[in-house]
Design a protein around this motif. Structure first.
Motif, PDB file in Angstrom:
ATOM      1  N   THR A 297      24.329  35.721  42.885  1.00  0.00           N
ATOM      2  CA  THR A 297      24.430  35.275  41.492  1.00  0.00           C
ATOM      3  C   THR A 297      24.668  33.765  41.482  1.00  0.00           C
ATOM      4  O   THR A 297      25.053  33.187  42.501  1.00  0.00           O
ATOM      5  N   ALA A 298      24.456  33.168  40.329  1.00  0.00           N
ATOM      6  CA  ALA A 298      24.600  31.719  40.230  1.00  0.00           C
ATOM      7  C   ALA A 298      26.009  31.271  40.602  1.00  0.00           C
ATOM      8  O   ALA A 298      26.185  30.340  41.356  1.00  0.00           O
ATOM      9  N   PHE A 299      27.020  31.964  40.113  1.00  0.00           N
ATOM     10  CA  PHE A 299      28.377  31.481  40.334  1.00  0.00           C
ATOM     11  C   PHE A 299      29.229  32.493  41.108  1.00  0.00           C
ATOM     12  O   PHE A 299      28.774  33.031  42.098  1.00  0.00           O
ATOM     13  N   HIS A 300      30.439  32.757  40.621  1.00  0.00           N
ATOM     14  CA  HIS A 300      31.390  33.460  41.485  1.00  0.00           C
ATOM     15  C   HIS A 300      31.730  34.866  41.017  1.00  0.00           C
ATOM     16  O   HIS A 300      32.545  35.535  41.624  1.00  0.00           O
ATOM     17  N   GLY A 301      31.134  35.310  39.920  1.00  0.00           N
ATOM     18  CA  GLY A 301      31.462  36.635  39.401  1.00  0.00           C
ATOM     19  C   GLY A 301      32.107  36.525  38.036  1.00  0.00           C
ATOM     20  O   GLY A 301      32.154  35.444  37.447  1.00  0.00           O
ATOM     21  N   GLN A 302      32.614  37.658  37.548  1.00  0.00           N
ATOM     22  CA  GLN A 302      33.148  37.702  36.179  1.00  0.00           C
ATOM     23  C   GLN A 302      34.639  37.380  36.170  1.00  0.00           C
ATOM     24  O   GLN A 302      35.481  38.270  36.197  1.00  0.00           O
ATOM     25  N   MET A 303      34.947  36.093  36.110  1.00  0.00           N
ATOM     26  CA  MET A 303      36.346  35.651  36.207  1.00  0.00           C
ATOM     27  C   MET A 303      37.251  36.368  35.194  1.00  0.00           C
ATOM     28  O   MET A 303      38.341  36.814  35.531  1.00  0.00           O
ATOM     29  N   GLY A 304      36.787  36.478  33.961  1.00  0.00           N
ATOM     30  CA  GLY A 304      37.619  37.111  32.928  1.00  0.00           C
ATOM     31  C   GLY A 304      37.962  38.550  33.278  1.00  0.00           C
ATOM     32  O   GLY A 304      39.054  39.044  32.964  1.00  0.00           O
ATOM     33  N   MET A 305      37.034  39.229  33.947  1.00  0.00           N
ATOM     34  CA  MET A 305      37.278  40.617  34.338  1.00  0.00           C
ATOM     35  C   MET A 305      38.228  40.681  35.533  1.00  0.00           C
ATOM     36  O   MET A 305      39.013  41.611  35.655  1.00  0.00           O
ATOM     37  N   PHE A 306      38.143  39.684  36.415  1.00  0.00           N
ATOM     38  CA  PHE A 306      39.084  39.641  37.546  1.00  0.00           C
ATOM     39  C   PHE A 306      40.512  39.535  37.007  1.00  0.00           C
ATOM     40  O   PHE A 306      41.428  40.196  37.508  1.00  0.00           O
ATOM     41  N   VAL A 307      40.691  38.687  35.989  1.00  0.00           N
ATOM     42  CA  VAL A 307      42.033  38.495  35.433  1.00  0.00           C
ATOM     43  C   VAL A 307      42.533  39.805  34.825  1.00  0.00           C
ATOM     44  O   VAL A 307      43.671  40.236  35.067  1.00  0.00           O
ATOM     45  N   ARG A 308      41.674  40.477  34.067  1.00  0.00           N
ATOM     46  CA  ARG A 308      42.088  41.734  33.422  1.00  0.00           C
ATOM     47  C   ARG A 308      42.381  42.810  34.466  1.00  0.00           C
ATOM     48  O   ARG A 308      43.362  43.544  34.359  1.00  0.00           O
ATOM     49  N   ALA A 309      41.518  42.913  35.487  1.00  0.00           N
ATOM     50  CA  ALA A 309      41.713  43.954  36.503  1.00  0.00           C
ATOM     51  C   ALA A 309      43.006  43.710  37.269  1.00  0.00           C
ATOM     52  O   ALA A 309      43.760  44.651  37.544  1.00  0.00           O
ATOM     53  N   LEU A 310      43.284  42.445  37.594  1.00  0.00           N
ATOM     54  CA  LEU A 310      44.528  42.170  38.327  1.00  0.00           C
ATOM     55  C   LEU A 310      45.740  42.448  37.442  1.00  0.00           C
ATOM     56  O   LEU A 310      46.754  42.976  37.922  1.00  0.00           O
ATOM     57  N   SER A 311      45.636  42.148  36.143  1.00  0.00           N
ATOM     58  CA  SER A 311      46.739  42.467  35.225  1.00  0.00           C
ATOM     59  C   SER A 311      47.008  43.966  35.233  1.00  0.00           C
ATOM     60  O   SER A 311      48.158  44.409  35.264  1.00  0.00           O
ATOM     61  N   TYR A 312      45.932  44.737  35.210  1.00  0.00           N
ATOM     62  CA  TYR A 312      46.054  46.195  35.230  1.00  0.00           C
ATOM     63  C   TYR A 312      46.764  46.637  36.509  1.00  0.00           C
ATOM     64  O   TYR A 312      47.701  47.437  36.486  1.00  0.00           O
ATOM     65  N   LEU A 313      46.319  46.067  37.644  1.00  0.00           N
ATOM     66  CA  LEU A 313      46.885  46.462  38.934  1.00  0.00           C
ATOM     67  C   LEU A 313      48.355  46.054  39.044  1.00  0.00           C
ATOM     68  O   LEU A 313      49.198  46.847  39.475  1.00  0.00           O
ATOM     69  N   LEU A 314      48.667  44.814  38.638  1.00  0.00           N
ATOM     70  CA  LEU A 314      50.046  44.348  38.759  1.00  0.00           C
ATOM     71  C   LEU A 314      50.969  45.108  37.817  1.00  0.00           C
ATOM     72  O   LEU A 314      52.108  45.413  38.150  1.00  0.00           O
ATOM     73  N   SER A 315      50.475  45.435  36.628  1.00  0.00           N
ATOM     74  CA  SER A 315      51.349  46.120  35.675  1.00  0.00           C
ATOM     75  C   SER A 315      51.536  47.589  36.054  1.00  0.00           C
ATOM     76  O   SER A 315      52.546  48.186  35.711  1.00  0.00           O
ATOM     77  N   HIS A 316      50.576  48.173  36.772  1.00  0.00           N
ATOM     78  CA  HIS A 316      50.716  49.564  37.194  1.00  0.00           C
ATOM     79  C   HIS A 316      51.444  49.695  38.531  1.00  0.00           C
ATOM     80  O   HIS A 316      52.194  50.648  38.739  1.00  0.00           O
ATOM     81  N   GLY A 317      51.168  48.770  39.444  1.00  0.00           N
ATOM     82  CA  GLY A 317      51.696  48.914  40.797  1.00  0.00           C
ATOM     83  C   GLY A 317      50.977  50.048  41.512  1.00  0.00           C
ATOM     84  O   GLY A 317      50.237  50.819  40.881  1.00  0.00           O
ATOM     85  N   GLY A 318      51.198  50.169  42.816  1.00  0.00           N
ATOM     86  CA  GLY A 318      50.524  51.200  43.603  1.00  0.00           C
ATOM     87  C   GLY A 318      50.823  52.597  43.078  1.00  0.00           C
ATOM     88  O   GLY A 318      49.930  53.443  42.956  1.00  0.00           O
ATOM     89  N   ASP A 319      52.091  52.843  42.716  1.00  0.00           N
ATOM     90  CA  ASP A 319      52.461  54.179  42.238  1.00  0.00           C
ATOM     91  C   ASP A 319      51.828  54.459  40.874  1.00  0.00           C
ATOM     92  O   ASP A 319      51.396  55.580  40.595  1.00  0.00           O
ATOM     93  N   GLY A 320      51.726  53.414  40.050  1.00  0.00           N
ATOM     94  CA  GLY A 320      51.129  53.588  38.724  1.00  0.00           C
ATOM     95  C   GLY A 320      49.634  53.877  38.795  1.00  0.00           C
ATOM     96  O   GLY A 320      49.100  54.664  38.008  1.00  0.00           O
ATOM     97  N   VAL A 321      48.956  53.237  39.765  1.00  0.00           N
ATOM     98  CA  VAL A 321      47.522  53.484  39.929  1.00  0.00           C
ATOM     99  C   VAL A 321      47.308  54.939  40.353  1.00  0.00           C
ATOM    100  O   VAL A 321      46.440  55.641  39.821  1.00  0.00           O
ATOM    101  N   ALA A 322      48.135  55.410  41.298  1.00  0.00           N
ATOM    102  CA  ALA A 322      48.019  56.806  41.740  1.00  0.00           C
ATOM    103  C   ALA A 322      48.312  57.755  40.581  1.00  0.00           C
ATOM    104  O   ALA A 322      47.629  58.771  40.399  1.00  0.00           O
TER     105      ALA A 322
END
Ligand SMILES: *Cc1c(COP(=O)(O)O)cnc(C)c1O
Length: 503
Positions: free
Chosen positions: A341-366
């Motif tokens: 791709t031209a650039f580096h990917g969907q930055m806005g989605m990276f931010v949202r996905a990491l927010s989801y992961l950090l707010s859930h934690g490993g136990d929350g994702v499971a």
């Protein structure tokens, strides 16, 4: 035209609108050429350098004031269905809640205003965020490397297969290994991605129990096989129990194991694809990690890679050297397959996905994965006496699959049934997919729904199933009655789209 015939008791309105349900013309029909929403002075006459290319007539774009433009889109949005408006049980699409925290984080100036051509030295925070997200994805999957740039699941499939092709090229087998094995129940993007790269697709049948058996794979393997593409859990909502044995067989035959990870939301935090022998897998951030999609935002399909494939990953990728994080942007530094791709990917989605992961934690994702499976099985258990399941009464993963046998002889089709759900205020489930099941109805409630929401949905579906069996066919064949545009011809719309306004 609104269909007033649906409400014979209600008199026609003088305006043509009905309460909050406004009839809305096209922008081109409301706009006037002499109106503009911006106040910019006419430029001084200047000498154009466009020569013959200069426009001779007016451009013909509709002119609207700002309030007119705002109303137009607000009115259209009210005719739409969204995850924020109601239960959205679209199987395989994982329409889970998009947490507002993710939206807030993505709107922080440092992320929202970043430019892909900014010097790396001015984007340290963004690179650190990409590294942190990568760490989570690798930990959850137990894989070696991740390519963040693919922009959707299908793009991730292409990326994964191109990585496999690059590895085969390095082995001198790119010309001889031209076959990709794909189960019949696969998502259409799988064979499309393989065909796009010139691979030959060899279909693998599933067993009576809806899963692919190791002996069927063994029978299809030979030295022309580049890879298998297997979805796990599969598109019937079932876990591929032979996965480890299938991976072993494919590796032994010299091929690679591509896993379609679109259904990772059923097992994230519970089981790791790296432990199952997977070589490449895309993760749909917009499904598993809850970034908005389907009209609500773009997708993002990072691909995780095994140690065997890591060095062929596309650029750009992150490299940590002496404590400094750097984005490698040129393939000539590495064995990389190049740039996707031209650039580096969907930055806005990276931010949202990491927010989801950090707010859930490993136990929350499971927990989210377990709750998604529990919700699907709750629906399955509460509907199985009125609707029919194709592969027997088995525990499913994150989605419950029904077929149309319960509608046999009623004159009601799967499509009619889905349309009747619209009248009841629900988005229909995925229908006629997977193709291997007759009149398929694939329901994915996700973990976002409360028990009371699921109960209300169950009682609606039960009532509809019973109504169909009582022979109340019109309720279905005439549906939807309460939608502004009733039943458009979707095939004609897809095959002969009218994309241009001609006034
Ligand atoms: C959604 C999905 C895809 C494709 O993902 P996109 O992001 O829509 O391109 C592929 N396979 C399966 C099983 C899916 O559910």
């Amino acid at each position: 035209m609104l269909d007033h015939a649906n409400h014979p008791a209600a008199p026609e309105t003088f305006s043509g609108d009905r309460g909050l349900d406004h009839e809305e013309p096209l922008l081109f029909e409301i706009g006037r050429a002499d109106v503009t929403g911006v106040d910019i002075a006419e430029p001084e006459p200047f000498a154009s350098r466009l020569g013959a290319l200069e426009r001779k007539g007016p451009i013909g774009l509709p002119g609207l004031t700002e309030p007119e433009a705002v109303r137009h889109y607000i009115r259209l949005s009210r005719k739409n269905y969204s995850i924020d408006a109601g239960l959205y049980p679209l199987g395989s699409c994982t329409m889970k809640h998009n947490p507002r925290l993710g939206e807030k984080m993505a709107r922080l100036d440092g992320f929202a205003d970043i430019h892909p051509l900014q010097p790396q030295s001015t984007a340290r925070g963004a690179l650190a965020l990409m590294e942190e997200l990568s760490r989570f994805l690798l930990a959850l999957t137990n894989m070696s490397a991740v390519a963040l740039s693919p922009k959707a699941g299908a793009h991730g499939e292409l990326c994964g297969l191109m990585t496999i092709e690059a590895a085969l090229r390095a082995r001198g087998e790119a010309r001889t290994r031209r076959t990709v094995l794909i189960p019949q129940s696969a998502h259409g993007t799988n064979p499309a991605s393989a065909a796009l790269l010139g691979f030959e697709v060899r279909a693998i049948p599933a067993g009576e129990d809806g899963i692919v058996h190791a002996d069927a794979v063994a029978a299809a393997l030979d030295d022309s096989v580049a890879a298998i593409m297997l979805t796990n859990p599969n598109t019937c909502g079932l876990f591929e129990r032979d996965v480890v044995e299938i991976a072993r067989l494919v590796h032994e035959a010299g091929g690679y194991f591509y896993c379609d990870g679109a259904n990772f939301n059923a097992i994230a935090g519970v089981a790791r694809p790296g432990d199952m022998g997977v070589d490449a897998m895309h993760l749909n951030l917009h499904k598993t990690f809850s970034t908005p999609h389907g009209g609500g935002g773009p997708g993002a399909g990072p691909v995780v890679l095994s140690a065997r494939l890591a060095r062929f990953a596309p650029v750009p990728f992150l490299l940590r050297e002496g404590g400094e994080l750097r984005l490698v942007e040129h393939a000539n530094e590495t064995q990389s397959l190049g740039r996707l791709t031209a650039f580096h990917g969907q930055m806005g989605m990276f931010v949202r996905a990491l927010s989801y992961l950090l707010s859930h934690g490993g136990d929350g994702v499971a927990q989210a994965s377990r709750d998604a499976v529990l919700a699907a099985n709750y629906l399955r258990a509460r509907l199985r006496d009125v609707m029919t399941q194709p592969f027997g009464d088995r525990i499913c993963m994150h989605e419950a699959l029904f077929d149309d046998s319960f509608l046999k002889g009623t004159g009601v089709t799967t499509l009619d049934f889905a349309k009747a759900m619209i009248d009841e205020g629900y988005h229909p489930m995925t229908i006629y997919f997977p193709l291997v099941v007759h009149g398929a109805m694939l329901i994915e409630p996700t973990e976002s729904e409360s028990k009371s929401s699921l109960d209300r949905f169950v009682s609606t579906l039960r009532a509809l199933a019973e109504s169909a069996k009582r022979g109340e066919t019109e309720r279905f064949t005439q549906a939807p009655r309460h939608a502004p545009r009733r039943r458009p011809d979707e095939t004609a719309a897809a095959r002969k789209p009218v994309l241009r306004w001609r006034g």
